[in-house]
Design an enzyme around this catalytic site. Structure first.
Site, mmCIF file in Angstrom:
data_model
loop_
_atom_site.group_PDB
_atom_site.id
_atom_site.type_symbol
_atom_site.label_atom_id
_atom_site.label_comp_id
_atom_site.label_asym_id
_atom_site.label_seq_id
_atom_site.Cartn_x
_atom_site.Cartn_y
_atom_site.Cartn_z
ATOM 1 N N LYS A 228 0.873 -1.184 0.000
ATOM 2 C CA LYS A 228 0.000 0.000 0.000
ATOM 3 C C LYS A 228 0.905 1.227 0.000
ATOM 4 C CE LYS A 228 -4.024 2.054 2.234
ATOM 5 N NZ LYS A 228 -3.607 3.423 1.892
ATOM 6 N N ARG A 233 -5.007 7.763 -4.265
ATOM 7 C CA ARG A 233 -5.687 6.821 -5.153
ATOM 8 C C ARG A 233 -6.283 7.582 -6.325
ATOM 9 N NH1 ARG A 233 -9.003 2.311 -3.691
ATOM 10 N NH2 ARG A 233 -9.497 1.128 -5.587
ATOM 11 N N LYS A 394 -7.237 -3.675 3.963
ATOM 12 C CA LYS A 394 -5.999 -2.912 4.078
ATOM 13 C C LYS A 394 -5.473 -3.071 5.500
ATOM 14 C CE LYS A 394 -8.434 1.526 4.798
ATOM 15 N NZ LYS A 394 -8.600 2.899 4.280
#
Length: 526
Positions: A228, A233, A394
């Site tokens: 990550k 994003r 996540k």
């Protein structure tokens, strides 16, 4: 304006998401065109009506109200528009004003002309409508409604009549303009708007936060992992000769990153992380932050901070919708698609692991400092809009903690307007208490309502100086601040900038001289 003012008040003082949705849907249903369309545009940030600057508002109110009275009122209220709305002389009889009239009248005016027109309107409005007008004119609603929440309300409004889903609305959104008459017609059973946006935004698939304890309930072999990255994003869409770069919420940010948009020589839609990359090295988030919001970055900035896309997924390719395919199939198509697109676009690598303990060790010691954790995805998962629980997780690195001293406090907004809820905190630049306290960040979240009340009482009884809505505090209270990253910053006196700081707990028990030193943060810089 009365109905819109009532909506804003309800939204500002309502914390629950479902209640906000109900208020929005009811307003859109009851309000005629074009007013509801202009209200929607204001709530989603698509109404460019910020015609009046604070200085002009102060000049405007100075002609009607005693300067000392206004200064004292502003110090107490803490919000300029709210202060003016409350202190403005009430009319003998109140009138109403449509949003369409406000937009149509103010749009062609210069800022000084707009201020004079607003003053004339204020003379005939009640206090709530005055506040709504001022918020519209300054472009600062701040009522806790995101653009997506407003679009969810639209979908909820038409759900009983078989109207479009929020995903269908979002795919058309960028081809529509205020006051959205065709959109409301579609929601109420009319035809789908004919002019959809070229290279449209597709609603993104979001992951669910997970803890190590929760992960123990799942089988490691049922998931694949990837890093990550600490960027933002984005969705890169290039279709029919049109190229657009979207944020995760659907905002078009193409103009801020023309160097990346220029490299999008493909026909499809990719999901990934926007980063600053120099060769093989990913730069800290602070380098990316310099470019965020820059509508037209210069050549020097683009050369010093070149934008790149690290792709996670592929949504469409050459006219084919790939979202229903399982992740493993999409991943293979993604690697094939990105292979020939040049150095600005690559694929986020997978992270092999044997079990959760092995992955935890990799997560705790990633190969690059800009990695903030790992993503876990089921190989059989389709690309589903929203945040379905289970397909994607996540697992972020543990937040860092530091004990800091509260230095300044500012009044909040909306339902917090009566409390001091925005706090600046500082660390000792050397040995306390002789060393100076240097501000290192601001936080306005992480505490309970009871904590907020106690903090507010502390501010009121430990104020040293007042600067408008800001109070300088006696440096006595220590708070434990959690943050997720740290970058060098030439803009801050401390030389550091925190990522996502929040108050983790209040250390009523800890003396201020035992708070942490600035050097403890500097030692953590990448």
């Amino acid at each position: 304006m009365r109905a819109f003012a009532e909506l804003l008040e309800r939204l500002a003082f309502t914390g629950g998401r479902n209640a906000k949705l109900a208020y929005l849907a009811a307003y859109f249903h009851a309000t005629p065109d074009p007013d509801r369309g202009y209200a929607l545009a204001a709530l989603t940030g698509d109404l460019s009506l910020g015609r009046v600057q604070p200085a002009l508002l102060r000049e405007m109110v100075a002609e009607r109200v005693d300067a000392e009275l206004f200064a004292l009122s502003y110090d107490f209220v803490g919000d300029l528009a709210e202060t003016i709305a409350l202190i403005w002389p009430d009319p003998a009889s109140c009138e109403d004003l449509s949003l369409a009239e406000v937009v149509g009248t103010l749009t062609p005016l210069s800022r000084p002309q707009a201020a004079r027109q607003i003053a004339q309107w204020l003379d005939h409005l009640a206090a709530p409508a005055r506040l709504a007008l001022l918020k519209l004119a300054t472009g600062g609603l701040r009522v806790g409604v995101s653009a997506r929440l407003a679009r969810l309300a639209l979908a909820q409004m038409g759900a009983q009549d078989g109207g479009p889903s929020v995903e269908e609305i979002e795919e058309l959104w960028h081809g529509l303009t205020p006051p959205y008459t065709a959109l409301f017609g579609w929601i109420e059973g009319g035809p789908r708007p004919a002019h959809a946006a070229l290279a449209p935004f597709r609603p993104v698939m979001l992951s669910t936060p997970v803890t190590e304890e929760e992960l123990s309930k799942f089988a490691p072999e049922d998931y694949v992992a990837e890093w990550k990255w600490d960027g933002i994003r984005v969705q890169a869409v290039s279709e029919g000769g049109t190229r657009r770069l979207y944020s995760r919420t659907g905002d078009d940010i193409s103009g801020s990153f023309p160097d990346l948009v220029g490299a999008m020589a493909f026909e499809g839609a990719l999901d990934g992380e926007l980063l600053i990359r120099r060769g093989d090295q990913v730069a800290p988030f602070a380098d990316l932050q310099k470019r965020l919001g820059r509508k037209t970055p210069g050549q020097k900035m683009m050369a010093e901070a070149p934008a790149a896309l690290r792709a996670y997924d592929i949504l469409t390719w050459q006219g084919e919708d790939l979202r229903p395919l399982p992740f493993t199939a999409r991943r293979a198509r993604l690697e094939q698609a990105v292979a020939g697109l040049g150095p600005r676009l690559d694929v986020s690598p997978l992270v092999p692991f044997a079990d959760w303990q092995a992955l935890a060790a990799l997560r705790a010691n990633p190969p690059e400092a800009v990695i903030e954790g790992v993503m876990l995805k089921r190989p059989d998962s389709a690309y589903l809009a929203g945040r379905p629980r289970g397909p994607w997780f996540k697992w972020k690195r543990e937040a860092r903690l530091v004990d800091a001293v509260l230095l300044y406090a500012q009044r909040g907004h909306g339902k917090r307007s009566g409390f001091y809820s925005d706090f600046t905190f500082a660390l000792w630049d050397g040995e306390a208490p002789e060393a100076p306290l240097v501000p290192v960040g601001k936080a306005y979240s992480g505490f309970t309502d009871e904590d907020l009340r106690r903090l507010d009482r502390f501010v009121r009884t430990h104020t040293r100086e007042r600067f408008g809505p800001v109070r300088s505090l006696v440096p006595e209270l220590v708070v434990e601040v959690a943050f997720e990253g740290l970058n060098r910053s030439a803009r801050h006196k401390s030389g550091v900038a925190m990522r996502f700081p929040r108050i983790n707990r209040i250390r009523w028990d800890k003396p201020a001289h035992e708070a942490d030193r600035l050097q403890s943060l500097l030692d953590q810089l990448p």
